[in-house]
Write a protein that holds these residues in place. Sequence first.
Motif, PDB file in Angstrom:
ATOM      1  N   UNK A  41       6.721   2.141  12.029  1.00 60.35           N
ATOM      2  CA  UNK A  41       5.889   2.414  13.169  1.00 60.35           C
ATOM      3  C   UNK A  41       4.416   1.630  12.939  1.00 60.35           C
ATOM      4  N   UNK A  42       3.862   1.914  11.843  1.00 57.76           N
ATOM      5  CA  UNK A  42       2.620   0.967  11.345  1.00 57.76           C
ATOM      6  C   UNK A  42       2.720  -0.293  11.825  1.00 57.76           C
ATOM      7  N   UNK A  43       3.840  -0.950  11.666  1.00 57.57           N
ATOM      8  CA  UNK A  43       4.050  -2.489  11.670  1.00 57.57           C
ATOM      9  C   UNK A  43       4.102  -2.888  13.071  1.00 57.57           C
ATOM     10  N   UNK A  44       4.236  -1.893  13.999  1.00 56.47           N
ATOM     11  CA  UNK A  44       4.596  -2.553  15.318  1.00 56.47           C
ATOM     12  C   UNK A  44       3.783  -3.489  15.859  1.00 56.47           C
ATOM     13  N   UNK A  45       2.445  -3.343  15.932  1.00 57.52           N
ATOM     14  CA  UNK A  45       1.740  -4.611  16.613  1.00 57.52           C
ATOM     15  C   UNK A  45       1.891  -5.892  15.911  1.00 57.52           C
TER      16      UNK A  45
ATOM     17  N   UNK B 261       1.695   4.378  -2.566  1.00 60.43           N
ATOM     18  CA  UNK B 261       1.452   5.681  -1.950  1.00 60.43           C
ATOM     19  C   UNK B 261       2.425   6.700  -2.050  1.00 60.43           C
TER      20      UNK B 261
ATOM     21  N   UNK C 169      10.424   4.523   6.962  1.00 58.13           N
ATOM     22  CA  UNK C 169       9.990   5.482   7.961  1.00 58.13           C
ATOM     23  C   UNK C 169       8.543   5.422   8.425  1.00 58.13           C
ATOM     24  N   UNK C 170       7.694   5.376   7.365  1.00 50.18           N
ATOM     25  CA  UNK C 170       6.160   5.411   7.661  1.00 50.18           C
ATOM     26  C   UNK C 170       5.721   3.983   7.951  1.00 50.18           C
TER      27      UNK C 170
ATOM     28  N   UNK D 298       0.846  -1.219   0.120  1.00 50.38           N
ATOM     29  CA  UNK D 298       0.051   0.078   0.120  1.00 50.38           C
ATOM     30  C   UNK D 298       0.844   1.293  -0.097  1.00 50.38           C
ATOM     31  N   UNK D 299       2.121   1.282   0.886  1.00 52.02           N
ATOM     32  CA  UNK D 299       2.760   2.422   1.092  1.00 52.02           C
ATOM     33  C   UNK D 299       3.489   2.447  -0.252  1.00 52.02           C
TER      34      UNK D 299
ATOM     35  N   UNK E 297      -7.684  -6.407   9.678  1.00 53.62           N
ATOM     36  CA  UNK E 297      -7.917  -5.129   9.504  1.00 53.62           C
ATOM     37  C   UNK E 297      -7.222  -4.356   8.400  1.00 53.62           C
ATOM     38  N   UNK E 298      -5.949  -4.702   8.425  1.00 54.77           N
ATOM     39  CA  UNK E 298      -5.085  -3.578   7.147  1.00 54.77           C
ATOM     40  C   UNK E 298      -5.468  -4.220   5.904  1.00 54.77           C
TER      41      UNK E 298
ATOM     42  N   UNK F 276      11.438   7.245   2.582  1.00 49.27           N
ATOM     43  CA  UNK F 276      10.070   7.203   3.099  1.00 49.27           C
ATOM     44  C   UNK F 276       9.190   6.087   3.471  1.00 49.27           C
TER      45      UNK F 276
ATOM     46  N   UNK G 236       5.293  -7.112  16.560  1.00 54.15           N
ATOM     47  CA  UNK G 236       5.344  -7.438  17.963  1.00 54.15           C
ATOM     48  C   UNK G 236       4.846  -8.808  18.064  1.00 54.15           C
TER      49      UNK G 236
ATOM     50  N   UNK H  31      -4.673  -7.979  12.955  1.00 58.39           N
ATOM     51  CA  UNK H  31      -3.766  -6.949  12.277  1.00 58.39           C
ATOM     52  C   UNK H  31      -4.014  -7.157  10.702  1.00 58.39           C
TER      53      UNK H  31
END
Lengths: 226, 225
Positions: free
Chosen positions: A172-176, A155, A168-169, A151-152, A211-212, A165, A179, A208
């Motif tokens: 953080x979105x992938x953290x869950x 984008x 970096x973007x 997706x990114x 949802x995504x 980019x 983890x 996750x």
Amino acid sequence: MSFLRYSWLIAVKDLRAELRTKEAVNASLSFALVILLLFSFAFDPTGEQTREISGGLLWLVFAFAGALILNRSFARELSNDCLDALVASPVPGTALYLGKCLANLTLLLAVELVCLPVFGVFYNVRWTHRFWPLMLVLLLGTWGIAVVGTMFSALTINLRLRELMLPTLVYPLLIPALMAAIQLTTGLLAGQPLAGDLTNWLKLLAGFDIIFTALALGLVETVLVG
Amino acid sequence: MRLKLLYAACLIGAWLLLANLAVILLVLPDEAEQGAIYRIIFFHVPAAWSAFLGFLAAAVASVAYLIKRDLRYDAVAVSVTEVGLAFGAVNLVTGMIWGRIIWGIWWTWDARLTSMLVCWLLYAGYLMLRRAVEEPAQRAKVAAVFSIFAFADVPIVWFSIQWWRTQHPQPVMRGSGSMDPAMYKMMFANWAPLLLLFCVLVVIRLRQERIQSEIDALRREAHAR
């Protein structure tokens, strides 16, 4: 033609192009191996603690190596205005996106399946205790990376500093997802069965992904078309 | 007229803040376990509420932009995100100061701290993303999609980190026991001036966005001649 058939065609096209040039896979694989090597300087690679952090190490490698593949996914279509042609073709945007997701998933899984035995040998970790549950975690975790990353990739395609980019973007979105995958992988490498806490993490990872995937499929048409 | 309203809001906010400060510093006693430093909570907690309200507004504005394709919604989204980030920073920094005094450390990887930091980084990424796109409509589209993704991610991050942390012993514990009702009320009372400040900043930022788009339009016109 049906929606899934379109997606399949796009996936096969991407994989064929990648297999002929091998540019993204080669770069990603050598990058992954270099990181695996560098980790050995960060801590005692033969120590017992390696097993406790093995999930984290592996998924960091996968995430880093994945960014290289994901960066190429849509950037490859920039030359000769291929992306415009794809968007203008009768293939729906969602099918285009899903096809690219599948291709990225396959490439990422291929890189991961090479990294796993190398990791096992270099760090003296036995990874075949729980082979099939581990494969399931690999599949779900990688699907999460592929869904958000593709997706990114779409984008950020026309952006300055695209290569910078995307990670970096996306990280953080992938953290869950990362983890959950880390917890699961560490547990499974230590020989724990897929039960108790681990099933909860598996549910989180699957949640996750669902949802995504839904969010991306809902928004991808606006991203690609206008 | 608008400007006068803005000044009036600023004055009311300043007056409310002064009145609250008088109560916070002079009327309310020191907390039994923490001493004087607990007063930071009157800014710490409302700042977090304001920040999250800002991110919620940003998500709503982003959805509205994708539906209506009106750049005004994009201006709202970027304004509230920027101001929300500033309030998020206030939340993080005041929390760290409090942590240094009470816990003896600036930072701990506790669920709340970690998820607020992740949230802050996500929206900082949003601003970075905007800088990388030149064309306004494309920038608005890309940013709106990212804002929606980020907003969907925040609850999952919060949920997963809390889950992860509860499996580990906490390095430090918050002072147990419930809050005094007077102090509790003060937290909400102090939210009013902070929220007013939030709104004033957003309105100022919106003006800047409008002026910026006017300048861009004039520049394009000049180039066209």
